[in-house]
Design an enzyme around this catalytic site. Sequence first.
Site, mmCIF file in Angstrom:
data_model
loop_
_atom_site.group_PDB
_atom_site.id
_atom_site.type_symbol
_atom_site.label_atom_id
_atom_site.label_comp_id
_atom_site.label_asym_id
_atom_site.label_seq_id
_atom_site.Cartn_x
_atom_site.Cartn_y
_atom_site.Cartn_z
ATOM 1 N N ASP A 22 41.158 43.810 48.101
ATOM 2 C CA ASP A 22 39.983 43.740 47.244
ATOM 3 C C ASP A 22 39.385 42.390 47.628
ATOM 4 O O ASP A 22 39.976 41.342 47.312
ATOM 5 C CB ASP A 22 40.368 43.762 45.762
ATOM 6 C CG ASP A 22 39.133 43.711 44.885
ATOM 7 O OD1 ASP A 22 38.248 42.880 45.160
ATOM 8 O OD2 ASP A 22 39.032 44.492 43.934
ATOM 9 N N HIS A 23 38.259 42.386 48.313
ATOM 10 C CA HIS A 23 37.838 41.119 48.921
ATOM 11 C C HIS A 23 37.527 40.051 47.864
ATOM 12 O O HIS A 23 37.491 38.866 48.164
ATOM 13 C CB HIS A 23 36.689 41.327 49.930
ATOM 14 C CG HIS A 23 35.329 41.485 49.318
ATOM 15 N ND1 HIS A 23 34.855 42.682 48.842
ATOM 16 C CD2 HIS A 23 34.324 40.600 49.118
ATOM 17 C CE1 HIS A 23 33.633 42.522 48.369
ATOM 18 N NE2 HIS A 23 33.283 41.264 48.532
ATOM 19 N N HIS A 71 36.599 45.249 41.793
ATOM 20 C CA HIS A 71 36.294 43.820 41.694
ATOM 21 C C HIS A 71 36.278 43.301 40.244
ATOM 22 O O HIS A 71 36.897 42.286 39.936
ATOM 23 C CB HIS A 71 34.954 43.499 42.348
ATOM 24 C CG HIS A 71 34.805 44.030 43.747
ATOM 25 N ND1 HIS A 71 35.837 44.048 44.654
ATOM 26 C CD2 HIS A 71 33.745 44.567 44.406
ATOM 27 C CE1 HIS A 71 35.418 44.563 45.804
ATOM 28 N NE2 HIS A 71 34.151 44.884 45.676
HETATM 29 C C1 BG6 Z 1 31.437 45.835 47.893
HETATM 30 C C2 BG6 Z 1 30.546 46.911 47.360
HETATM 31 O O1 BG6 Z 1 32.778 46.122 47.627
HETATM 32 O O2 BG6 Z 1 31.094 44.589 47.267
HETATM 33 C C3 BG6 Z 1 29.092 46.571 47.610
HETATM 34 O O3 BG6 Z 1 30.858 48.144 47.998
HETATM 35 C C4 BG6 Z 1 28.761 45.223 47.036
HETATM 36 O O4 BG6 Z 1 28.234 47.564 47.032
HETATM 37 C C5 BG6 Z 1 29.761 44.177 47.524
HETATM 38 O O5 BG6 Z 1 27.451 44.873 47.468
HETATM 39 C C6 BG6 Z 1 29.554 42.863 46.797
HETATM 40 O O6 BG6 Z 1 30.362 41.880 47.381
HETATM 41 P P1 BG6 Z 1 29.954 40.338 47.305
HETATM 42 O O7 BG6 Z 1 31.094 39.636 47.958
HETATM 43 O O8 BG6 Z 1 28.656 40.204 48.052
HETATM 44 O O9 BG6 Z 1 29.788 40.011 45.856
#
Ligand code: BG6
Length: 495
Positions: A170-171, A233
């Site tokens: 989960d990044h 997230h």
């Molecule tokens: C991804 C989603 O996991 O996270 C995207 O699939 C979203 O829709 C993105 O834009 C948001 O990531 P960050 O790091 O830009 O907040």
Amino acid sequence: MSTDLFIVGGDGDLALRKLYPSLYYLEINDCMPDSMRIIGTARTGQTREAFHAKIKKWLVQAVDPKLYSEEKWLSFSDKIHFAQGDATNPDALKQIGEEFFSRDNVLVVYLAIPPKIFGSVCQALDSCGLVTPESRLIVEKPLGDSRESFLEINHELSRVFDEKQLFRIDHYLGKESVQNLLALRFANDFFEPLWNNKYIESVQITVTETVGVGNRWAFYDQTGATRDMVQNHLLQVLCLMAMEPPSTLNADSVRAEKLKVLQSLKPINEHDVFARTVRGQYVRGNINSEEVPGYLEEESDKYEINPNSSTETYVAIESEIQNWRWSGVPIYLRTGKRLNKKHSEIVVYFKRSHHNIFTGVGSDRCHNKLIIQLQPDSGISLHLNSKVQGLDAGIPLQDGFLNLDLDNHSEPMKHDAYSRLFFDVFRNDQTLFVSAAEVETAWKWVDQIFAAWEKTEQKCEPYEAGSEGPKRAENLVRAVGQNWYDGEYCPVEFT
Ligand code: BG6
């Protein structure tokens, strides 16, 4: 032991836009495992030189120019190989293995491909003898679109890899500011006695974006904001904000505590779904003075838009954790596309005592608030009341704050979320990866929201692109006398 990183889908969008730039950061930080090799595979052939050129083209766009050097690029690209082949075919994999992998190295496989072929790639890796007990597998969302489909995908992975070998990304957990939640909570003891339903009135967790869905329309339309952002997230951020102190910082302890939070989420059903959730879909509007199309008018060169789509591009949810610490504290989750700004933050509202000695003009006490900014800036501010200087009668109050800026403004950041996560995979540390039980439990909670929406036929409410979201979302937080925090908090009258 050295590592061979095998990226399946090695010249796809995810690999080119995210994975190689993140690995380059490890190179410039001298954090690559010794004699590391990176092997990207794809079905269509290309020379190593052409592959490098493609990677470089994306890399120079992604990486801050101050951090790019030809010398580092050369040492990095020297590690990268291209292997043509169909990764679902054991013979092709065997050949790739013989040519590129060393038996003495740990094999780390990254599946940068659609989940529907995860199973066949795992089987093929296994049947050609490439998987050993030391091997690791990295996968990332979408891991299903429901508990059931997640379990199917997971079953395919688990036939070949043990839970200890599986790294589910989960990044958000790779972000510095999100990891800082652990430091904030568990390295600052004075918060602990306050961090509960006796002192906290409500919490808001917001992740908003200005981008629309554009070319991802077909994927997004099957997914929507709740599955795309909340299930993973936002719930992960909520877990870190709310979990009990783990006994150690190791993966088992941290993941067990996060799981307990997810298991304690109060279910949302058809009786309270309307009061506790708002779904929205953006319509045409303006962002940064530029007109942008609505969700149903997006132009996609790849797919046809369904003009009747009822997919939510915004969702706000009143959640509650039913345990000793949090019961009775509403925790509001909110995320959406095409909103007025991109930002992510947690706002903790502390309770005010019932007895107020500050009365009279200008004496409204603000709630003490702790604001944890996750992005684009990262920082923490503690909002306090203080006296307005001057000879006024009484003690007029103002909202002031102590600010901790966590960004280093003089230097570009030398790593990103994915490089942190790669670093941990290579160190075989699963703390920042999501366990199967967490993913399953998160889906279970989200599934029943969808069931309740379906049963009650709860519609998406339109909101203008560039706005703060659907009007009714305001009512969710008004129930506890708040507004959504927007950086300029103005106290609701004290009663
Ligand atoms: C991804 C989603 O996991 O996270 C995207 O699939 C979203 O829709 C993105 O834009 C948001 O990531 P960050 O790091 O830009 O907040």
